[in-house]
Design a protein around this motif. Structure first.
Motif, PDB file in Angstrom:
ATOM      1  N   ASN A 156      38.186  82.794  14.605  1.00 50.54           N
ATOM      2  CA  ASN A 156      36.845  82.724  13.820  1.00 50.54           C
ATOM      3  C   ASN A 156      36.943  82.865  12.066  1.00 50.54           C
ATOM      4  OD1 ASN A 156      33.632  82.840  13.406  1.00 50.54           O
ATOM      5  ND2 ASN A 156      33.795  84.469  14.725  1.00 50.54           N
ATOM      6  N   PRO A 157      37.122  81.801  11.575  1.00 50.51           N
ATOM      7  CA  PRO A 157      36.644  82.207   9.991  1.00 50.51           C
ATOM      8  C   PRO A 157      35.537  82.423   9.848  1.00 50.51           C
ATOM      9  CG  PRO A 157      37.726  79.517  10.758  1.00 50.51           C
ATOM     10  CD  PRO A 157      37.412  80.208  12.068  1.00 50.51           C
ATOM     11  N   HIS A 158      35.131  82.930   9.250  1.00 50.38           N
ATOM     12  CA  HIS A 158      33.669  84.151   8.584  1.00 50.38           C
ATOM     13  C   HIS A 158      33.019  83.603   7.451  1.00 50.38           C
ATOM     14  CE1 HIS A 158      30.554  87.104   7.739  1.00 50.38           C
ATOM     15  NE2 HIS A 158      30.730  86.723   9.092  1.00 50.38           N
ATOM     16  N   ASN A 159      34.160  83.813   6.042  1.00 48.92           N
ATOM     17  CA  ASN A 159      33.845  83.796   5.067  1.00 48.92           C
ATOM     18  C   ASN A 159      35.190  83.419   4.256  1.00 48.92           C
ATOM     19  OD1 ASN A 159      31.328  84.210   4.083  1.00 48.92           O
ATOM     20  ND2 ASN A 159      31.236  86.495   4.444  1.00 48.92           N
ATOM     21  N   ILE A 160      34.948  82.195   3.402  1.00 49.42           N
ATOM     22  CA  ILE A 160      36.275  81.276   2.072  1.00 49.42           C
ATOM     23  C   ILE A 160      35.877  81.871   1.251  1.00 49.42           C
ATOM     24  CG2 ILE A 160      36.604  79.688   3.841  1.00 49.42           C
ATOM     25  CD1 ILE A 160      35.969  77.763   2.339  1.00 49.42           C
ATOM     26  N   TRP A 161      36.952  82.115   0.202  1.00 49.78           N
ATOM     27  CA  TRP A 161      37.161  82.325  -0.960  1.00 49.78           C
ATOM     28  C   TRP A 161      38.097  81.255  -1.919  1.00 49.78           C
ATOM     29  CZ3 TRP A 161      39.279  85.236  -5.178  1.00 49.78           C
ATOM     30  CH2 TRP A 161      38.995  84.618  -6.411  1.00 49.78           C
ATOM     31  N   ILE A 162      37.219  80.434  -2.718  1.00 50.94           N
ATOM     32  CA  ILE A 162      38.688  80.234  -3.419  1.00 50.94           C
ATOM     33  C   ILE A 162      38.654  80.496  -4.666  1.00 50.94           C
ATOM     34  CG2 ILE A 162      39.589  77.792  -4.007  1.00 50.94           C
ATOM     35  CD1 ILE A 162      37.745  76.479  -1.924  1.00 50.94           C
ATOM     36  N   ASP A 163      40.171  80.581  -4.955  1.00 47.28           N
ATOM     37  CA  ASP A 163      40.694  81.928  -6.616  1.00 47.28           C
ATOM     38  C   ASP A 163      40.693  80.484  -7.796  1.00 47.28           C
ATOM     39  OD1 ASP A 163      43.369  81.011  -6.397  1.00 47.28           O
ATOM     40  OD2 ASP A 163      43.772  83.593  -6.219  1.00 47.28           O
ATOM     41  N   ALA A 164      40.824  80.494  -8.519  1.00 38.69           N
ATOM     42  CA  ALA A 164      41.278  80.164 -10.443  1.00 38.69           C
ATOM     43  C   ALA A 164      42.150  79.020  -9.895  1.00 38.69           C
ATOM     44  CB  ALA A 164      41.363  80.515 -11.524  1.00 38.69           C
ATOM     45  N   ASP A 165      43.500  79.847  -9.154  1.00 37.45           N
ATOM     46  CA  ASP A 165      44.854  78.998  -8.673  1.00 37.45           C
ATOM     47  C   ASP A 165      44.830  77.891  -7.582  1.00 37.45           C
ATOM     48  OD1 ASP A 165      45.950  79.890 -11.340  1.00 37.45           O
ATOM     49  OD2 ASP A 165      46.211  82.066  -9.533  1.00 37.45           O
ATOM     50  N   ASP A 166      43.408  77.366  -7.067  1.00 35.73           N
ATOM     51  CA  ASP A 166      43.511  77.145  -5.463  1.00 35.73           C
ATOM     52  C   ASP A 166      43.652  77.610  -4.292  1.00 35.73           C
ATOM     53  OD1 ASP A 166      41.814  75.262  -6.726  1.00 35.73           O
ATOM     54  OD2 ASP A 166      42.931  73.420  -7.382  1.00 35.73           O
ATOM     55  N   ARG A 167      43.992  79.136  -4.361  1.00 37.35           N
ATOM     56  CA  ARG A 167      44.645  79.688  -3.299  1.00 37.35           C
ATOM     57  C   ARG A 167      42.811  80.069  -2.113  1.00 37.35           C
ATOM     58  NH1 ARG A 167      47.019  85.172  -4.411  1.00 37.35           N
ATOM     59  NH2 ARG A 167      45.623  84.950  -6.064  1.00 37.35           N
ATOM     60  N   VAL A 168      42.800  79.364  -1.079  1.00 37.37           N
ATOM     61  CA  VAL A 168      41.690  80.040   0.042  1.00 37.37           C
ATOM     62  C   VAL A 168      42.061  80.793   0.519  1.00 37.37           C
ATOM     63  CG1 VAL A 168      40.549  78.907   1.401  1.00 37.37           C
ATOM     64  CG2 VAL A 168      42.093  77.257   0.035  1.00 37.37           C
ATOM     65  N   PHE A 169      40.904  82.037   0.339  1.00 37.66           N
ATOM     66  CA  PHE A 169      40.982  83.133   1.159  1.00 37.66           C
ATOM     67  C   PHE A 169      40.069  83.216   2.282  1.00 37.66           C
ATOM     68  CE2 PHE A 169      42.738  84.582  -3.013  1.00 37.66           C
ATOM     69  CZ  PHE A 169      43.484  85.416  -2.981  1.00 37.66           C
ATOM     70  N   VAL A 170      40.760  83.496   3.437  1.00 38.97           N
ATOM     71  CA  VAL A 170      39.635  83.559   4.765  1.00 38.97           C
ATOM     72  C   VAL A 170      39.661  84.650   5.588  1.00 38.97           C
ATOM     73  CG1 VAL A 170      39.616  82.045   6.958  1.00 38.97           C
ATOM     74  CG2 VAL A 170      40.457  80.264   4.639  1.00 38.97           C
ATOM     75  N   ALA A 171      38.144  85.090   5.881  1.00 31.64           N
ATOM     76  CA  ALA A 171      38.126  85.916   6.445  1.00 31.64           C
ATOM     77  C   ALA A 171      38.174  85.665   8.005  1.00 31.64           C
ATOM     78  CB  ALA A 171      37.124  87.240   6.521  1.00 31.64           C
ATOM     79  N   ASP A 172      39.767  86.095   9.070  1.00 35.93           N
ATOM     80  CA  ASP A 172      39.687  85.953  10.237  1.00 35.93           C
ATOM     81  C   ASP A 172      38.989  86.715  11.279  1.00 35.93           C
ATOM     82  OD1 ASP A 172      40.155  84.723  12.797  1.00 35.93           O
ATOM     83  OD2 ASP A 172      42.170  83.785  12.429  1.00 35.93           O
ATOM     84  N   THR A 173      37.769  86.518  11.609  1.00 36.96           N
ATOM     85  CA  THR A 173      36.985  87.794  12.428  1.00 36.96           C
ATOM     86  C   THR A 173      37.668  88.472  13.937  1.00 36.96           C
ATOM     87  OG1 THR A 173      34.598  87.160  10.709  1.00 36.96           O
ATOM     88  CG2 THR A 173      35.101  88.889  12.845  1.00 36.96           C
ATOM     89  N   ASP A 174      37.714  87.474  14.095  1.00 33.15           N
ATOM     90  CA  ASP A 174      37.858  88.347  15.712  1.00 33.15           C
ATOM     91  C   ASP A 174      39.742  87.761  16.041  1.00 33.15           C
ATOM     92  OD1 ASP A 174      35.653  87.316  16.035  1.00 33.15           O
ATOM     93  OD2 ASP A 174      36.101  85.420  17.548  1.00 33.15           O
ATOM     94  N   ASP A 175      40.516  87.468  14.362  1.00 32.94           N
ATOM     95  CA  ASP A 175      42.060  87.670  14.769  1.00 32.94           C
ATOM     96  C   ASP A 175      42.420  89.046  13.877  1.00 32.94           C
ATOM     97  OD1 ASP A 175      44.090  87.336  15.562  1.00 32.94           O
ATOM     98  OD2 ASP A 175      44.884  86.020  13.566  1.00 32.94           O
ATOM     99  N   HIS A 176      40.910  89.445  13.006  1.00 32.20           N
ATOM    100  CA  HIS A 176      41.712  90.819  12.273  1.00 32.20           C
ATOM    101  C   HIS A 176      42.506  90.450  11.458  1.00 32.20           C
ATOM    102  CE1 HIS A 176      39.404  92.696  15.869  1.00 32.20           C
ATOM    103  NE2 HIS A 176      40.087  92.559  16.498  1.00 32.20           N
ATOM    104  N   THR A 177      41.820  89.814  10.322  1.00 31.68           N
ATOM    105  CA  THR A 177      43.138  89.554   9.574  1.00 31.68           C
ATOM    106  C   THR A 177      42.061  88.250   8.050  1.00 31.68           C
ATOM    107  OG1 THR A 177      43.805  86.537  10.329  1.00 31.68           O
ATOM    108  CG2 THR A 177      45.510  89.072  10.884  1.00 31.68           C
TER     109      THR A 177
END
Length: 197
Positions: free
Chosen positions: A1-22
């Motif tokens: 369940n991807p909840h929020n994403i954020w992309i840094d200046a190096d194009d890394r995509v940070f994903v909060a997976d709410t239901d997977d706790h990761t």
């Protein structure tokens, strides 16, 4: 369940997976680089993660995570993923949360946390020391800072803009079906390089 994403200046995509706790960090092509937390296992009380809501890296590389749906915490990790510090607990006092739904690192190296159910944005330093709160807001869901303006998506279906001192600059939108209105809560927001929302 991807909840929020954020992309840094190096194009890394940070994903909060709410239901997977990761928290998962990917390339823009979807290659998994790093996983923080234990898949399919909620953290113990106070420990990462129990239904996290957002992850974002500071210019220093440190990673901050709002651990919102199952905990009342914010966690700080080193750039290589080691847990350094956590703060927060359930409540409505300074440094307490009802639902830390999102966070953003501002240019002044403050951590802005949407405390949605308490109708406020709380501000902290990198060590979790409470600085102040902004309360002229209703159920803030998501934040984005562009050119020293904070854009906040709010549950009533509106968007509020603040300067970095917390002064309201503009507010627009309402609940409804017409152009410029939102039929449901404004849950996410982003601003592109042209300033379009």
């Amino acid at each position: 369940n991807p909840h929020n994403i954020w992309i840094d200046a190096d194009d890394r995509v940070f994903v909060a997976d709410t239901d997977d706790h990761t928290i998962r960090i990917f390339t823009v092509d979807g290659e998994l680089l790093t996983t923080l937390g234990t898949e399919n296992k909620a953290g113990e009380p106070g420990q990462p993660f129990n239904r996290p809501t957002k992850a974002m890296a500071a210019p220093s590389g440190q990673i901050f995570v709002s651990d919102g749906y199952g905990q009342y915490r914010v966690h700080r990790f080193s750039a290589d993923g080691a847990l350094e510090h956590s703060w927060g607990e359930e409540g409505d006092g300074p440094g307490q949360f009802a639902l830390p739904h999102d966070l953003w690192i501002d240019p002044r190296e403050r951590v802005l946390v949407t405390d949605r159910t308490n109708n406020r944005i709380q501000l902290f330093d990198f060590d979790g020391n409470y600085l102040e709160e902004w309360t002229d807001i209703i159920a803030p869901n998501n934040l984005h800072i562009h050119e020293d303006i904070l854009y906040a998506a709010e549950a009533p279906g509106r968007v509020s803009l603040y300067d970095l001192d917390g002064n309201l600059v503009s507010r627009w939108g309402s609940k409804g079906e017409a152009p410029g209105q939102f039929p449901d809560p404004a849950h996410g927001i982003a601003v592109d390089s042209n300033g379009d929302v």
